[in-house]
Every structure is written in structure tokens, then in C-alpha cells.
Write a protein that holds these residues in place. Structure first.
Motif, mmCIF file in Angstrom:
data_model
loop_
_atom_site.group_PDB
_atom_site.id
_atom_site.type_symbol
_atom_site.label_atom_id
_atom_site.label_comp_id
_atom_site.label_asym_id
_atom_site.label_seq_id
_atom_site.Cartn_x
_atom_site.Cartn_y
_atom_site.Cartn_z
ATOM 1 N N ASP A 92 0.832 -1.206 0.000
ATOM 2 C CA ASP A 92 0.000 0.000 0.000
ATOM 3 C C ASP A 92 0.867 1.256 0.000
ATOM 4 O O ASP A 92 0.598 2.219 -0.732
ATOM 5 N N ARG A 93 1.914 1.254 0.808
ATOM 6 C CA ARG A 93 2.777 2.435 0.894
ATOM 7 C C ARG A 93 3.516 2.672 -0.424
ATOM 8 O O ARG A 93 3.719 3.811 -0.829
ATOM 9 N N ASP A 96 1.085 4.384 -2.802
ATOM 10 C CA ASP A 96 0.616 5.723 -2.455
ATOM 11 C C ASP A 96 1.709 6.756 -2.652
ATOM 12 O O ASP A 96 2.890 6.491 -2.420
ATOM 13 N N LYS A 97 1.296 7.961 -3.024
ATOM 14 C CA LYS A 97 2.242 8.992 -3.442
ATOM 15 C C LYS A 97 3.299 9.374 -2.399
ATOM 16 O O LYS A 97 4.469 9.462 -2.775
#
Length: 184
Positions: A92-93, A96-97
């Protein structure tokens, strides 16, 4: 007794303004945008204040790493569920931007400025720490633990950084299961 002169560090408000702008510049324009002149233009904070506390882009990056939020972990009784949760969190990290963009920027920056290599290494080590923590409970030797962490995390970083594709979550889960099966 207080001594006259400037405070040791920037006020928390100034630091927040500069580092928030720095992160935005980094994510949109890369490491080269972290000059005092550019930060001054983006924030209105005086160039002398910026030079005093963050004289180089490397200093700005180090401050961003220092204030980056660390995801809290609550270790369970078994390594398996914790490792699977860490795989999901890292995937997920990396999608993500803030983390993905920061990682891309610091890797690109380290390619043209060797002084950033230690910061790149520190940032990646921070991403790997939860895996080490979960695997440490399995009784692996230090060498085997590092090999296991690398087997899980390296392909995810390869996907995100070099292949520009989503991190292969399912593959990482299979790797975790293979490692844990080998311990049984």
C-alpha cells in the motif's frame, strides 16, 4: 540562564511550513527543487532561515526522513500474520504517493548526488524494519533473517522502482509462506 542569540532550531511552525512545502516540491519536481531559493519562493520563509537550518537539499531530505510518520506495529504472537500484514502495508505504501514519490525522488537524487546514498539506504532500511522485527521472533540467525527480509522486500521494491508496476502482493505473501514453511 539563557544566552542571547538565535534559537538552536527553527520554530515548530516554521519547520512545518518548510518541510510541508519541501515534500510537495520533492514529489512534484524532484530533489533538485529543494534549494533554499526555491523553498523561500514556495514558503515566504527567509532564505537565511532556510540556509541556517537546511543548508543543502540533503539536509532537507534528512529532515523529511526524520519527521516521516512511522506506521505503528503491534506484534502478535506469531510471525506469519504479522509478516502478511507488513506485506500488505508495504504494498500500500509503495502504491501511495508520499512513500512511492519520496522513494523515487531519493533514488533518482542519489544517482546524481552520492551524498544522498546514505539517506536512500536509511529510508529503505526503515521500510524493512517491521519485517526484521516480525522475523526476529522466529529464531533465525542474523544472516538468515537478512536473507528472508530481502527475499520478501526486494521484489516489491524492484516492481515499484524499476519496473513501474504495482508491487506483487500475492508473490510476497507466497514468499512469506515459503520462508515460514521452511522454519517448521
Amino acid at each position: 540562564m539563557t544566552l542571547p542569540g538565535r534559537p538552536a532550531g527553527p520554530s515548530s511552525e516554521t519547520e512545518a511550513v518548510v518541510l510541508t512545502a519541501a515534500l510537495e516540491l520533492l514529489l512534484n519536481e524532484g530533489v533538485a527543487s529543494l534549494s533554499a531559493q526555491r523553498l523561500h519562493a514556495a514558503t515566504g520563509v527567509s532564505r537565511s532561515t532556510i540556509y541556517r537550518h537546511w543548508p543543502t537539499p540533503r539536509d532537507v531530505l534528512a529532515a523529511l526522513i526524520r519527521v516521516a510518520p512511522h506506521r505503528p506495529t503491534s506484534p502478535g504472537e506469531e510471525a506469519g500474520p504479522d509478516l502478511h500484514a507488513e506485506v500488505d502495508a508495504l504494498c500500500d505504501r509503495l502504491r501511495d504517493k508520499p512513500v512511492d514519490g519520496f522513494l523515487h525522488a531519493i533514488v533518482a537524487g542519489a544517482a546524481w548526488d552520492a551524498t544522498l546514498a546514505d539517506l536512500r539506504r536509511q529510508y529503505v532500511e526503515d521500510l524493512m524494519t517491521p519485517f526484521r522485527t516480525a522475523l526476529a521472533r522466529t529464531g533465525l540467525t542474523d544472516t538468515m533473517l537478512e536473507d528472508a527480509v530481502s527475499a520478501i522486500v526486494s521484489p516489491l521494491l524492484l516492481d515499484a522502482l524499476l519496473l513501474d508496476r504495482p508491487a506483487a502482493r500475492e508473490r510476497a505473501h507466497r514468499t512469506v509462506d515459503t520462508i515460514l514453511d521452511g522454519l517448521r
